[in-house]
Design an enzyme around this catalytic site. Structure first.
Site, PDB file in Angstrom:
ATOM      1  N   HIS A  37       0.615  -1.354   0.058  1.00  0.00           N
ATOM      2  CA  HIS A  37       0.103  -0.062  -0.108  1.00  0.00           C
ATOM      3  C   HIS A  37       0.826   1.317  -0.130  1.00  0.00           C
ATOM      4  CE1 HIS A  37       1.165   0.013   4.282  1.00  0.00           C
ATOM      5  NE2 HIS A  37       0.664   1.264   4.229  1.00  0.00           N
TER       6      HIS A  37
HETATM    7  C1  UD1 Z   1      -1.808   5.374   6.482  1.00  0.00           C
HETATM    8  C2  UD1 Z   1      -0.548   5.629   7.161  1.00  0.00           C
HETATM    9  C3  UD1 Z   1       0.504   4.586   6.998  1.00  0.00           C
HETATM   10  C4  UD1 Z   1      -0.181   3.247   7.317  1.00  0.00           C
HETATM   11  C5  UD1 Z   1      -1.455   2.852   6.573  1.00  0.00           C
HETATM   12  C6  UD1 Z   1      -1.830   1.777   6.959  1.00  0.00           C
HETATM   13  C7  UD1 Z   1      -0.144   8.135   7.079  1.00  0.00           C
HETATM   14  C8  UD1 Z   1       0.779   9.273   6.187  1.00  0.00           C
HETATM   15  N1  UD1 Z   1      -0.012   6.982   6.538  1.00  0.00           N
HETATM   16  O1  UD1 Z   1      -1.522   5.292   4.996  1.00  0.00           O
HETATM   17  O2  UD1 Z   1       1.515   5.028   7.486  1.00  0.00           O
HETATM   18  O3  UD1 Z   1       0.720   2.420   7.063  1.00  0.00           O
HETATM   19  O4  UD1 Z   1      -2.345   4.119   6.904  1.00  0.00           O
HETATM   20  O5  UD1 Z   1      -3.044   1.630   6.327  1.00  0.00           O
HETATM   21  O6  UD1 Z   1      -0.753   8.439   7.910  1.00  0.00           O
HETATM   22  N2  UD1 Z   1      -8.865   5.209   2.200  1.00  0.00           N
HETATM   23  C9  UD1 Z   1     -10.084   4.704   2.094  1.00  0.00           C
HETATM   24  N3  UD1 Z   1     -10.741   4.081   3.118  1.00  0.00           N
HETATM   25  C10 UD1 Z   1     -10.095   4.434   4.323  1.00  0.00           C
HETATM   26  C11 UD1 Z   1      -8.921   5.003   4.453  1.00  0.00           C
HETATM   27  C12 UD1 Z   1      -8.279   5.405   3.341  1.00  0.00           C
HETATM   28  O7  UD1 Z   1     -10.757   4.449   0.970  1.00  0.00           O
HETATM   29  O8  UD1 Z   1     -10.917   3.993   5.126  1.00  0.00           O
HETATM   30  C13 UD1 Z   1      -8.147   5.530   0.939  1.00  0.00           C
HETATM   31  C14 UD1 Z   1      -8.634   6.845   0.476  1.00  0.00           C
HETATM   32  O9  UD1 Z   1      -8.365   7.126  -0.875  1.00  0.00           O
HETATM   33  C15 UD1 Z   1      -7.203   7.741   0.804  1.00  0.00           C
HETATM   34  C16 UD1 Z   1      -6.225   6.638   0.936  1.00  0.00           C
HETATM   35  O10 UD1 Z   1      -6.719   5.344   0.881  1.00  0.00           O
HETATM   36  O11 UD1 Z   1      -7.137   8.952   0.231  1.00  0.00           O
HETATM   37  C17 UD1 Z   1      -5.046   6.667   1.776  1.00  0.00           C
HETATM   38  O12 UD1 Z   1      -5.357   6.916   3.069  1.00  0.00           O
HETATM   39  P1  UD1 Z   1      -4.539   7.714   3.971  1.00  0.00           P
HETATM   40  O13 UD1 Z   1      -5.098   7.738   5.477  1.00  0.00           O
HETATM   41  O14 UD1 Z   1      -4.210   9.069   3.765  1.00  0.00           O
HETATM   42  O15 UD1 Z   1      -3.392   6.786   4.178  1.00  0.00           O
HETATM   43  P2  UD1 Z   1      -2.876   5.544   4.023  1.00  0.00           P
HETATM   44  O16 UD1 Z   1      -2.203   5.220   2.575  1.00  0.00           O
HETATM   45  O17 UD1 Z   1      -3.940   4.601   4.484  1.00  0.00           O
END
Ligand code: UD1
Length: 379
Positions: free
Chosen positions: A211
């Site tokens: 991811h």
């Molecule tokens: C975050 C953490 C990362 C961790 C990961 C575990 C930061 C900078 N990164 O990354 O360290 O390893 O979580 O999962 O905080 N999204 C959904 N549903 C959700 C959550 C996210 O669809 O419930 C999608 C959205 O498009 C979002 C993207 O995932 O924009 C990224 O989510 P985000 O919380 O920004 O960071 P992660 O990549 O999940």
């Protein structure tokens, strides 16, 4: 004493769980004056059922007392929204201490807010460094640690990193790994309870997670990784519960052809890569504990596989968990196709890395943390 516990994203939930349990255990035996009152705040950084609620359910974490509901956004948007909302919580609740865990944007946002309000801050999993500032988590770790009053670490290397950064030694506490507390607590339950994968022959599949933006946001890099996975999956099936970000990228890059999209196979007779939705904690733990090996770019899974003694190949150039390489079962393979395939074949040929369990990864990290806080604040 009143303490606010902060969670926001998937890797936070299994870290806060043992802390809450130890607080409850402690409170059970106390008079009213000596109780450690806690408030659980969820930033809402992760909001899908599979990324958040399913963990609360599996781990029996009480529902958050306060939910900030911030959701996704750019790093600054997300951080800013959490800061504004969390500041109000602090004004209202006036905690004696705020505890953050890990290195996600929620950790960073709440740390800055708390430091500006001069409220003491505790960071669980302090001192980990990848020394790669292109990783957003490295920035989060550096800032959070520089602002923390209690720095709870998982290994001696983390203590050394903090000392080199000028953190006073008195503020650093080597306590072990809270993620491993949860892993040990739930391991047997996962084995007993999970029926869904009973067709799956143990040690006859590989588990994959992917991811990191650096791996999945670039079409070229992601394709190269998939090409090596396709080679490996000719030898052994690969199970791939994919993060929402990764699912979106697979769709955008039209990579669906590389994967099977269904679980209705007898995996042991099948070859290929099986794409699944993100899994709840117990299902994932079951798959991890029974896998031949793990391919991942996650931070936490490097630690969990070391604790379980399962070989792990990490698809990154660096790691903030070097102890999993020095002592555990982890090997860094980067995104080099040849290296990924060769190290995988090594494991399949019975030459997987055998590690040992690092010092204090014994299931008692949260107990140590709570004892330290009680000593400082209550006794
Ligand atoms: C975050 C953490 C990362 C961790 C990961 C575990 C930061 C900078 N990164 O990354 O360290 O390893 O979580 O999962 O905080 N999204 C959904 N549903 C959700 C959550 C996210 O669809 O419930 C999608 C959205 O498009 C979002 C993207 O995932 O924009 C990224 O989510 P985000 O919380 O920004 O960071 P992660 O990549 O999940």
């Amino acid at each position: 004493m009143k303490i606010i516990l902060v969670v926001g994203a998937r890797p936070n939930f299994m870290k806060i769980n043992p802390i809450i349990n130890k607080i409850k255990e402690y409170n059970f035996k106390q008079t009213k004056q000596r109780i450690l009152k806690y408030i659980l705040v969820h930033s809402g950084q992760h909001y899908d059922f599979n990324m958040s609620d399913s963990f609360f359910k599996d781990l029996e974490i009480p529902p958050p007392d306060i939910h900030l509901g911030v959701g996704s956004g750019t790093h600054s948007e997300q951080t800013g929204k959490i800061m504004i909302a969390f500041e109000n919580v602090c004004f209202k609740e006036k905690p004696d201490l705020v505890m953050v865990v890990g290195d996600v944007n929620s950790t960073l946002a709440c740390s800055i807010t708390v430091a500006k309000l001069c409220i003491p801050l505790a960071h669980v999993e302090a001192g980990l460094r990848s020394f790669d500032r292109t990783m957003p988590e490295e920035i989060n770790r550096l800032v959070t640690d520089s602002l923390s009053d209690f720095l709870f670490t998982t290994c001696r290397g983390a203590n050394e990193n903090l000392k080199k950064e000028g953190i006073p030694e008195n503020n650093i506490y080597l306590v072990g790994n809270v993620m491993v507390d949860t892993l040990y607590k739930y391991r047997n339950l996962a084995e007993l309870k999970i029926e869904k994968f009973k067709n799956l022959k143990k040690k006859d599949y590989v588990l994959l997670t992917l991811h990191r933006p650096s791996n999945v946001d670039s079409k070229k890099t992601f394709q190269e990784i998939i090409e090596s996975l396709v080679e490996i999956s000719k030898e052994i099936p690969i199970i791939f519960p994919a993060h929402p970000r990764t699912q979106k990228m697979i769709e955008r890059f039209e990579f669906y052809n590389f994967f099977h999209k269904s679980l209705n196979y007898h995996f042991s007779q099948m070859k290929g890569i099986f794409l699944l939705s993100p899994l709840p904690y117990l299902e994932f733990l079951y798959l991890m504990a029974n896998a031949k090996f793990i391919l991942t770019d996650s931070g936490g899974i490097q630690g969990e596989t070391t604790a379980l003694g399962i070989p792990c190949l990490t698809l990154r150039e660096n790691t903030e968990h070097p102890i999993t390489i020095e002592e555990g079962t982890n090997i860094l393979v980067g995104v080099d196709k040849e290296k990924i395939i060769n190290e995988s074949l090594n494991i399949l040929n019975g030459k997987g890395k055998i590690g040992k369990i690092p010092e204090l990864w014994d299931g008692k990290a949260a107990k140590r943390i709570i004892e330290i806080l009680i000593n400082k604040y209550i006794d």
